[in-house]
Scaffold this motif. Sequence first.
Motif, short mmCIF file in Angstrom:
data_model
loop_
_atom_site.label_atom_id
_atom_site.label_comp_id
_atom_site.label_asym_id
_atom_site.label_seq_id
_atom_site.Cartn_x
_atom_site.Cartn_y
_atom_site.Cartn_z
N TYR A 51 0.81 -1.23 0.00
CA TYR A 51 0.00 0.00 0.00
C TYR A 51 0.84 1.28 0.00
O TYR A 51 0.30 2.37 0.23
CB TYR A 51 -0.97 0.03 1.18
N CYS A 53 1.93 2.81 -2.50
CA CYS A 53 1.45 3.67 -3.59
C CYS A 53 0.22 4.48 -3.21
O CYS A 53 -0.16 5.42 -3.92
CB CYS A 53 1.17 2.83 -4.84
N LEU A 54 -0.43 4.14 -2.08
CA LEU A 54 -1.60 4.90 -1.64
C LEU A 54 -1.21 6.16 -0.87
O LEU A 54 -2.06 7.03 -0.63
CB LEU A 54 -2.48 4.03 -0.74
N ILE A 102 -3.62 -1.65 -7.87
CA ILE A 102 -3.61 -0.66 -6.79
C ILE A 102 -2.71 0.52 -7.18
O ILE A 102 -3.07 1.68 -7.00
CB ILE A 102 -3.15 -1.28 -5.47
N GLN A 106 -3.93 4.63 -9.22
CA GLN A 106 -3.58 6.00 -8.83
C GLN A 106 -3.42 6.90 -10.06
O GLN A 106 -3.35 8.12 -9.94
CB GLN A 106 -2.31 6.01 -7.99
N PHE A 243 -10.43 2.68 -4.87
CA PHE A 243 -8.97 2.75 -4.86
C PHE A 243 -8.41 4.00 -4.20
O PHE A 243 -7.27 3.98 -3.72
CB PHE A 243 -8.43 2.66 -6.29
N HIS A 244 -9.16 5.07 -4.14
CA HIS A 244 -8.64 6.31 -3.56
C HIS A 244 -9.15 6.55 -2.14
O HIS A 244 -8.54 7.35 -1.42
CB HIS A 244 -9.01 7.51 -4.44
N LYS A 248 -7.43 3.29 1.20
CA LYS A 248 -6.69 4.15 2.13
C LYS A 248 -7.29 4.06 3.53
O LYS A 248 -6.57 4.07 4.54
CB LYS A 248 -6.70 5.59 1.63
#
Length: 280
Positions: A51, A53-54, A102, A106, A243-244, A248
Amino acid sequence: MQHILGLVGSERKLGNGEILVKAAAAACGEPFMLELIRLTELNLQPCRGCYTCLIPGKRCPIQDDLYFLTDKIKTADAIILAAPCYALGPAAITKLFTDRIIAVAQLLDEFWGKPCTIIGTYGIPGWEGNSLSVLTAGMRFMGFAVKDSALFLGALPGECLEMPGAVERINKLGAALLGEPRQAEAGQCPTCWSDVWRFPQPGKVVCPFCGQQGELSAGPAGVTWVFGPSGARFKRDQLQEHFHKWLKGKMEEYMLRRKELAVIRNQYKGMDTWLKPDAQ
């Protein structure tokens, strides 16, 4: 001039996938420049589920060719994806790419609505499995506007265009890339075109890819399909929510609950007889 990027999921040089990508581009109806990427030549690693990349401003920490690929996609006007069916599903390299969703999600705003057509190839009638449904769902998941998708029969390189109707079908697929999308065919999900269905209870059907629901009823004319509202899973707001926001939120929840969850996890420490190949 349209910049078309062809993604080929096969090792074969001048194999059916490569041939069909070039034929589709030639049928797009506008002047074009075609660039090709053979996915099997890239270093694409599995998602680690970390995670990272989040986190705002962070990218996937894996040092592979994912961002080379996404950068090339961002600069293209349209995408053609081709992949063979090996074991009742699409070649693993295509799934490996879409499993990095994932990180790729983004970039949803940069990919959203980019035209895409999808080509599946298979060698034995009836052995195509779920190839086309998986490929189409994967590209929709990334925000592409899938204009058409089709399967082409042919085990031998070049054989795909010998089959009856193949030339006409690839020309139609190529024209759809920069034109109007096709409609769902009989038996396909009206939202995402999958031909895979779940039957949670008698008379009820659910598309496992987009969530489209429907009902089946039998009458004198045969089975009638009646669909409810469109499946929402591939809509932009739903993808952004998932995903956003949702992911998160789960990451933040874990940080709050990590000590509590460690009580469960620590019960399974040990039992660590992991088998690995000998170092060369």
